[in-house]
Design an enzyme around this catalytic site. Structure first.
Site, PDB file in Angstrom:
ATOM      1  N   HIS A 206       0.838  -1.200   0.000  1.00 43.72           N
ATOM      2  CA  HIS A 206       0.000   0.000   0.000  1.00 43.72           C
ATOM      3  C   HIS A 206       0.870   1.246   0.000  1.00 43.72           C
ATOM      4  O   HIS A 206       2.087   1.162   0.071  1.00 43.72           O
ATOM      5  CB  HIS A 206      -0.980  -0.002   1.167  1.00 43.72           C
ATOM      6  CG  HIS A 206      -0.343   0.029   2.524  1.00 43.72           C
ATOM      7  ND1 HIS A 206       0.201  -1.082   3.112  1.00 43.72           N
ATOM      8  CD2 HIS A 206      -0.156   1.038   3.400  1.00 43.72           C
ATOM      9  CE1 HIS A 206       0.684  -0.762   4.293  1.00 43.72           C
ATOM     10  NE2 HIS A 206       0.486   0.519   4.495  1.00 43.72           N
TER      11      HIS A 206
ATOM     12  N   HIS B  82       1.497   3.815   2.003  1.00 38.52           N
ATOM     13  CA  HIS B  82       2.168   4.489   3.115  1.00 38.52           C
ATOM     14  C   HIS B  82       3.675   4.469   2.902  1.00 38.52           C
ATOM     15  O   HIS B  82       4.231   3.499   2.417  1.00 38.52           O
ATOM     16  CB  HIS B  82       1.814   3.809   4.436  1.00 38.52           C
ATOM     17  CG  HIS B  82       0.497   4.265   4.987  1.00 38.52           C
ATOM     18  ND1 HIS B  82      -0.246   3.527   5.854  1.00 38.52           N
ATOM     19  CD2 HIS B  82      -0.210   5.395   4.769  1.00 38.52           C
ATOM     20  CE1 HIS B  82      -1.357   4.184   6.160  1.00 38.52           C
ATOM     21  NE2 HIS B  82      -1.355   5.312   5.500  1.00 38.52           N
TER      22      HIS B  82
ATOM     23  N   GLU C 225       1.621  -8.578   9.606  1.00 42.27           N
ATOM     24  CA  GLU C 225       2.010  -7.475  10.480  1.00 42.27           C
ATOM     25  C   GLU C 225       1.519  -7.771  11.885  1.00 42.27           C
ATOM     26  O   GLU C 225       0.606  -8.576  12.080  1.00 42.27           O
ATOM     27  CB  GLU C 225       1.392  -6.171   9.970  1.00 42.27           C
ATOM     28  CG  GLU C 225      -0.122  -6.146  10.067  1.00 42.27           C
ATOM     29  CD  GLU C 225      -0.647  -4.876  10.690  1.00 42.27           C
ATOM     30  OE1 GLU C 225       0.075  -4.280  11.511  1.00 42.27           O
ATOM     31  OE2 GLU C 225      -1.774  -4.477  10.355  1.00 42.27           O
TER      32      GLU C 225
ATOM     33  N   HIS D 255       6.726  -6.239  11.363  1.00 36.10           N
ATOM     34  CA  HIS D 255       6.031  -4.972  11.557  1.00 36.10           C
ATOM     35  C   HIS D 255       5.417  -4.899  12.946  1.00 36.10           C
ATOM     36  O   HIS D 255       4.199  -4.760  13.108  1.00 36.10           O
ATOM     37  CB  HIS D 255       4.950  -4.816  10.471  1.00 36.10           C
ATOM     38  CG  HIS D 255       4.509  -3.407  10.259  1.00 36.10           C
ATOM     39  ND1 HIS D 255       3.670  -2.767  11.123  1.00 36.10           N
ATOM     40  CD2 HIS D 255       4.791  -2.518   9.296  1.00 36.10           C
ATOM     41  CE1 HIS D 255       3.447  -1.545  10.691  1.00 36.10           C
ATOM     42  NE2 HIS D 255       4.125  -1.362   9.576  1.00 36.10           N
TER      43      HIS D 255
END
Lengths: 925, 601
Positions: free
Chosen positions: B68, B70, B203, B414
């Site tokens: 994505h 970010h 994550e 993450h």
């Protein structure tokens, strides 16, 4: 067979003191009770992973020696407990257990051993060899005679068998083995078989299978709710319905939304579940960085309890408190935990609606759960989809008998009053009607918000008033201390008199008066003008303001209005009985009697609202009779045809009017029985006979007469067919006489027939009307447009303008098909508009609400002018014909039903017309 | 045993600069290529020298996948592709491809133009990098090459966030990127089918948190805003441009609509307008409500939310303003804050986390007097509220995803090491699968047990068919003869003749011979004849010949008879058969060892 205690092993075993001690103890035990005691003691202490195997060996050794079944049973269960020890791989003892299984005779011990194997099987999910052995063993013991053993075998199969791998050639796959036992003679075994199957299918790859499995588990839980099932991996036992509830709750977080919907719906119907499990569904143990956190709901409650109100001012307000033990946190919560929390937060609104409905059903059967789920339902008022919001408001209303709203909850509920959707606001008003609140502050808060609502959306007037009426009558003691403030009275000073037409002031008065009804001390607090206003409102808004026992006011009015229903009913019956004294239609004084009775009955209907339907019905019926009587007494019958044209016209008009009235009688009133319908049809036949006679007199030429005679004969036959069972009640009536003469009628000529009709019509007696239990008249009131506006609705000619219509319908069956909107333009044009089925809402039993838009258009006018809007009830005689079972919509019925009678369709206006000012302007170039 | 290797270059036991290398079935894949917010030196980007010391990465990587937009997932992309050098395919979803360059450009501007850094990627590099991007659709299987295929699943989190399923043969890995299991006002929940990957790389930002219902948070937020507006106060909501801002906008917009409120809502311009444009376009990526109603009205075409102008801040009356940046450390949000701070009717709502040292952090901690530049102090009289709106899966959500996908192994990235440790324990306990949590640069190896597909030649199949037997059933295994050729990474099953021909080998004949002693008081030819008749009666349906040269042939098996030297009654039978007739040959030798029945003439 192996030797279990090889010397080498013994050496190793002697090291851990615990097992040695046990060994010594068991050897010392002289009888079985002692041994059992030792074992029980032993079971209380934990065993280290490295000594488990040794202990198991010792236990097995004693097992072989032991003759008492209860001790063997205990040892078997101990084996299962031991295999669960962390860090111990139980694969080494599988062989031993299976061997003991082969030699065991006692069924109970067998079952226990299989249970131990079940534990071993769950501990060793990744070892196919062990699984295969276990499957073989369980297949072998499936033929046991004791149900418990078969039960355990099936459980074991369900637990260790894999869906996709056929285990070996000779062992059929597990599914088919399990399914063989669906037909077992013992219900407990059948249950176990089904459960083993269903629980495995819950984790199938395909959503249809999972969905079906959910259903299957549900069915099982309904069939055997109370049977006790063990939880694998622990030796607790729970009721089957609880277990199933837990399993289905798990499916609320399934990957497929179809399954989620199904699971949520299913949960709602499992009412036997124990409250402990039920409450778990709303509990999602919150934690933040491994610290237990309180939910926002809990915090709100505490804040409320501590008296502090605003929250969340501080950053770390929701800071976690106690530290959690990592071992106790269960992330995939076993069972029901948080199922509804998930369901209500779901992405698909279908799931959310299903969850809300399930909550409703469960809450209705459990008041404590209702109390608990309140916070969640209130949260749903803020959903993004209106349907969900509406549904949750409705649900809250349904469970409101169980709950009392706290102030902070009421606050959240009331915030929704500002919603721009009318449906939501009205649903909320409805909810408030049934809500219990706890303090006078709540009442004040509710009143304040309702007045705000009234101010913002003046169209809600009626609904708000009604809401306050119930609020007042439910909480008289809470309203009492508020009265001086609400009416702004002062002990010493006179306060200005409020404006009587202010809707907000009326709202306050409605609240106060309804509270005062059951609180006799309240009127003492009223000031003079309040009493005057009471008198006024009692007259103008009698449905909202109850009769009060007020000093200084004439109590006669309230006294007479509350005459009992029974006496009114009696009066109605007496009036009808009086009519039956009329022998035939030509009896002298009959007309006067009818006239008076009609007047009486009508007045009764006004006084006693509960009987207004019945009274109206009677009056209309009697009016038909009166008309018929008058028509027959015309002088025209004795005169030559050409001389009586004028009278003829009035008689024809009367016949037509009677016909119309009969249709009204038949279709406008609900609750009619077959008997009344027969009576109505009878009147209609009389009217038709009258028409026939009149046309025979006026019209020249035989041909049309013959055809109408035939039609009439057909109608008589149709009547006879449809009301065969009612004929005995119609003794001495017009039809009765005609049927007596039937052979003659069907043979004679048409001229003769007319003559016979004329005489029978005049001689036949008045048919007695018997009232059914309840008659309701279908009524409609157009709330909007009000017809009060002086501002014309301007639009460009040739284009359309939408007119909002809001109406309430009462006692209308199937309004989607029967109710229409008629628009009458000043030039005589009339349009009939069929509203969409979706425009009808059903706020209560026998009540409908029509909120729709009609499109108007016209060519240009020079002046604004009024159009009329009204509601019509359409009918079709085919739809009433009793032989046809279920009729279609009225528009389709004509081609669908080929009844011999000609189908008559028509409409009855059943609301007061409302005038709307419109002004089509010429289009500008 | 085949293995899958996973090496995080970033985001291993850490949050930021996500970059995970996966080797699966001989393919090397880079998952995400992000930057670290916390560093301004070389540690900002992942250490690409781990892959190769010198030069370009193209030959070492088969593809790069970005989950994505970010920056901690895509911030290092231009650096990697243009400055380190990578020309292979880069995969990302359509919305990510659209929004990613805007954010990269903004990032570049701040670092280069504001902080004055040199040796940073340029606008041109961003453009060049984006040219290498191949867009993905949800649930579309994309063949990177003949063997490697990838498929994107919906992940929630932000617009266009995806989870990727990477498959080579029967081995597969799922990488979740960031995801959210609870739907919010504009995005749906993450979803994946039961693909049973060998490794699920997930994550774990909220590994130790279970969150409260989002409805409570929303209700609180709306109530606070509403109360403040009714009092006539102004509400400031500092946000970052993308993601939460849109969610809050929708929340307020629908609330305004429902409640018929009239107070204006403003959104400070900048990045947002561009980004909002993309939100309007990518309707299919949003949640059920927006998808269903966009035909009547696109929810992102805000009716009540208007662009903000600096002068509006002084307008009288209530208003709500969304302003960037989110932590009140600079820019427009700070300016507005200074203007409004003095009035206790006003309110500031912090919708997210604030880094220490920012004004946001200070006021959240209750500081009421702020020191501004130039020794001025600012009295904070307005109300300060905190609302957490976060779009990561919590511990329950992670477990839910594991249940959905049913992986064989689990790998956490993450997140913080301590929190991961807890979750790891839970996963191993609940699902009894292995769970790994490698640190940066640490390689996790997972052995797999894939099924190996083999090509079978049509001729061989046809021959097998011609031999008869039951028709092939896809559900049942079946044995057949053939030769397996392993050549250049491919496996083929062919008939032996073809194998010989392809490999250029000569066929070797293999014959078995055996002697059987038989007591038979007849002459040699008689014995031979007796054997012939015996075999004829036993082996019906086989061709048996009595050849004039004193041999019996059964198919290709030769039988000869000779008398033993010592005892003429002991006959020695000589059997000889080729390897292909092994079955028949051994049957015959067994049969003849039993001797001849006496009833033969």
């Amino acid at each position: 067979r192996k030797t279990y205690l090889s010397p080498a092993k013994k050496l190793r075993l002697s090291k851990p003191s615990k097992s040695a001690a046990l060994h010594v103890d068991l050897c010392k035990a002289t009888n079985s009770t002692d041994a059992l005691q030792y074992l029980l003691q032993f079971a209380r202490k934990p065993v280290e992973a490295e000594s488990v195997e040794g202990v198991v060996r010792i236990l097995l050794e004693h097992y072989y020696k032991e003759t008492d079944t209860s001790v063997r049973l205990k040892i078997a269960s101990l084996l299962g407990l031991l295999s669960k020890t962390q860090g111990f791989r139980p694969d080494c003892i599988v062989d031993d257990i299976i061997n003991t299984l082969c030699n065991e005779k006692s069924h109970q011990v067998l079952a226990q051993l299989l249970d131990t194997l079940l534990v071993v099987g769950t501990e060793l999910p990744d070892s196919p060899a062990v699984r295969q052995r276990l499957v073989q063993v369980s297949c072998k013991h499936l033929s046991d005679t004791y149900f418990g053993v078969r039960n355990k075998c099936l459980q074991l199969l369900g637990c260790v068998g894999t869906v996709d791998a056929p285990l070996s050639k000779d062992v059929r796959d597990v599914q088919s083995i399990i399914s063989d036992y669906f037909g077992d003679q013992d219900p407990r075994v059948r249950t176990a078989a089904l459960k083993a199957m269903a629980c495995r299918l819950l984790s199938d790859d395909y959503e249809q299978v999972r969905s079906a499995a959910v259903q299957m588990v549900w069915v099982l839980s309904q069939l055997y709710p109370e049977s006790i099932v063990p939880i694998p991996s622990s030796n607790e036992e729970i009721r089957l319905v609880d277990d199933a509830f837990g399993k289905i709750s798990h499916m609320v977080s399934d990957g497929s939304w179809m399954v989620r919907v199904q699971a949520a719906k299913t949960l709602g119907s499992m009412l036997q579940v124990s409250p402990h499990f039920l409450e778990q569904t709303l509990d999602k143990k919150l934690m933040s960085d491994l610290r237990r956190k309180r939910t926002a709901h809990e915090r709100a409650k505490e804040l409320f309890a501590s008296g502090e109100f605003s929250s969340g001012r501080k950053w770390a307000d929701d800071a976690p408190k106690e530290k959690l033990d990592t071992n106790t946190v269960n992330l995939i919560a076993s069972g029901a935990c948080g199922a509804f929390v998930h369901g209500l937060e779901d992405e698909m609104f279908e799931v959310r609606i299903a969850a809300v409905e399930a909550l409703c059903q469960l809450a209705r059967s459990s008041p404590t759960f209702a109390e608990k789920c309140l916070d969640f339902l209130v949260d749903m008022f803020n959903d993004e989809i209106e349907e969900v919001r509406l549904q949750s408001i409705h649900v809250l209303r349904q469970i409101s008998t169980h709950i009392t709203l706290r102030e902070d909850q009421l606050d959240t509920v009331l915030a929704v009053l500002e919603d721009s959707s009318r449906d939501i606001r009205e649903a909320l008003h409805e909810l408030l009607c049934y809500t219990n609140v706890s303090t006078k502050e709540c009442i004040q808060l509710a009143l304040l918000e309702l007045l705000k609502n009234l101010n913002k959306y003046p169209t809600d007037r009626n609904s708000v008033w009604k809401c306050l009426k119930f609020l007042g009558s439910r909480h008289p003691t809470l309203v009492l201390p508020l009265v001086p403030e609400l009416l702004s009275t002062h002990p010493y000073f006179d306060t200005p008199e409020p404006d009587m037409d202010d809707p907000a002031y009326i709202a306050v008065l409605v609240l106060v008066f309804n509270a005062a009804k059951s609180c006799p001390t309240m009127p003492a607090l009223f000031s003079d003008h309040t009493f005057r206003h009471y008198a006024y409102l009692r007259d103008s808004l009698s449905h909202l303001v109850p009769p009060l026992r007020v000093l200084g006011l004439d109590p006669v009015d309230s006294g007479s209005a509350s005459g009992s229903v029974e006496s009114a009913q009696l009066f109605l019956q007496q009036s009808l009985n009086r009519i039956s004294t009329i022998q035939n239609l030509e009896a002298p004084g009959a007309q006067d009697l009818l006239n008076f009775t009609i007047r009486d009955v009508q007045r009764l209907g006004h006084l006693q609202t509960q009987l207004s339907g019945a009274a109206d019905f009677c009056a209309t019926y009697l009016r038909c009779q009166l008309l018929l009587m008058k028509a027959l007494q015309e002088k025209l019958w004795n005169m030559a045809v050409p001389l009586c044209l004028k009278q003829n016209v009035t008689a024809t008009a009367a016949a037509r009017q009677i016909l119309e009235e009969t249709y009204k009688l038949e279709f406008l009133y609900g609750g009619l029985e077959n008997r009344q319908i027969a009576t109505i049809h009878h009147v209609r036949l009389q009217a038709k006979a009258l028409q026939l006679i009149l046309s025979a007199r006026t019209r020249q030429g035989l041909d049309p007469l013959i055809s109408s005679c035939e039609k009439f004969l057909q109608e008589i036959e149709a009547f006879q067919r449809s009301f065969l069972t009612e004929l005995p009640h119609l003794h001495d009536s017009f039809v009765d006489k005609l049927l007596e003469l039937k052979p003659r009628i069907s043979a004679c000529s048409s001229v003769e027939l007319v003559k016979i009709l004329q005489t029978t019509l005049r001689q036949s007696g008045l048919l007695q009307l018997r009232l059914p239990e309840q008659i309701h008249r279908a009524t409609a009131t157009i709330i909007e447009p009000t017809g009060e506006s002086d501002n014309p609705l301007r639009f460009t000619s040739g284009l359309v303008v939408a007119l909002d219509i809001d109406a309430t319908l009462e006692h209308v069956q199937d309004p989607q098909n029967t109710v229409k909107v008629q628009v009458l333009y000043p030039d005589g044009q009339s349009h009939v508009i069929h509203p969409k089925p979706g425009d009808f809402r059903k706020p209560g039993a026998d009540r409908h609400r029509l909120i729709t838009q009609v499109y108007l258009s016209h060519t240009a006018w020079t002046e604004p002018s009024q159009i009329e809007v009204r509601l019509l009830l359409s009918y079709s005689s085919a739809s009433s014909s009793l032989s046809s079972s279920k009729h279609l919509g009225w528009s389709d019925s004509s081609d669908g039903l080929q009844s011999p009678e000609a189908v008559v369709e028509g409409t009855i206006p059943f609301s007061k017309p409302v005038k709307v000012f419109i002004m089509p302007k010429p289009a500008r170039r | 045993m085949p293995e899958i290797k996973v090496t995080p270059l970033g985001a291993g036991q850490d949050v930021g600069r996500s970059c995970i290398l996966v080797s699966i079935g001989g393919k090397n894949i880079m998952l995400d290529c992000g930057m670290h917010m916390g560093y301004n030196d070389d540690r900002r980007f992942p250490d690409f020298s781990y892959i190769t010391q010198n030069g370009r990465l193209t030959e070492f990587l088969d593809c790069v996948i970005i989950s994505h937009f970010h920056l901690d997932h895509c911030g290092a992309l231009p650096y990697m592709s243009e400055m380190v050098g990578y020309d292979g395919p880069i995969y990302m979803t359509h919305p990510t491809k659209a929004i990613c360059p805007i954010l990269l450009e903004d990032f570049r501007k701040i670092t280069v133009d504001k902080k004055g850094e040199t040796n940073f990627f340029t606008s041109q590099m961003i453009k060049d990098c984006m040219k290498k991007v191949i867009p993905l659709n949800l649930h579309q299987t994309v063949q990177v090459d003949d063997e490697l295929e990838i498929k994107a699943y919906y992940a929630g989190h932000v617009l266009g966030a995806a989870m990727v399923h990477i498959k080579v043969g029967s081995e597969s890995v799922v990488y979740t990127g960031d995801y959210n299991m609870t739907p919010d006002r504009h995005l749906g929940a993450a979803w994946i089918d039961k693909c049973r990957p060998d490794i699920l790389i997930s994550e774990s930002t909220y590994a130790t948190t279970i969150r409260d219902s989002k409805r409570c948070r929303e209700r609180d937020f709306l109530k606070k805003v509403h109360e403040s507006i009714e009092r006539g106060g102004k509400v400031l909501i500092p946000v970052f441009a993308l993601g939460r801002a849109q969610e809050l906008c929708i929340l307020l917009e629908t609330f305004w609509e429902r409640m018929n409120l009239k107070a204006p809502i403003y959104f400070s311009t900048g990045l947002t307008e561009k980004a909002n444009h993309y939100y309007k376009l990518f309707i299919t990526w949003t949640n059920q409500k927006i998808r269903k109603t966009f035909v009547q009205r696109n929810m992102f075409e805000f009716k009540h939310i208007k662009a903000f102008d600096r002068s509006y801040a002084d307008n009288p009356g209530p208003m709500v303003v969304f302003a960037t940046p989110g932590m009140l450390h600079a820019g427009q949000s700070l300016q507005i804050f200074k203007k409004w701070a003095g009035n206790e009717k006003n309110m500031v709502i912090m919708p997210g986390y604030c880094v220490q040292g920012t004004i946001g952090h200070k006021i959240l901690n209750g500081q009421r007097k702020l020191e501004m530049e130039g020794r001025a102090t600012l009295d904070v009289k307005l109300q300060v509220e905190y609302m957490s709106f976060s779009a990561h899966a919590d511990a329950k959500g992670i477990m839910q995803l594991i249940r959905m996908a049913e992986p064989r192994n689990m790998l956490l990235v993450h997140g913080e090491a301590v929190k991961m440790e807890f979750l790891k324990g839970k996963i191993e306990q609940e699902f009894s699968i292995n769970c790994y949590m490698p640190a940066n640069g640490e390689t996790t190896t997972v052995t797999t047990n894939p099924s190996v597909p083999v090509d079978i030649s049509l001729n061989l199949l046809k021959r097998e068919m011609a031999l008869g037997g039951p028709l092939p059933d896809p559900k049942k295994p079946r044995t057949m003869h053939g030769t397996l050729i392993m050549k250049e990474n491919s496996l083929k099953l062919v008939s032996s003749e073809q194998a010989l021909k392809e490999l250029g080998l000569n066929e070797h004949q293999l014959r078995f011979t055996c002697r059987v002693q038989l007591q038979d008081p007849h002459s040699d030819p008689d014995t031979l004849h007796r054997i012939y008749t015996h075999l004829k009666s036993v082996l019906k349906g086989y061709t048996i010949q009595h050849l004039p040269d004193g041999t019996v042939m059964v198919e290709s098996i030769v039988i000869k008879v000779s008398s033993s030297a010592e005892d003429p009654n002991t006959k020695v039978l000589l059997l000889s058969w080729s390897y292909q007739d092994e079955d028949l040959g051994s049957f015959l030798s067994n049969l003849l060892k039993k001797g001849l029945p006496s009833g033969l003439c």
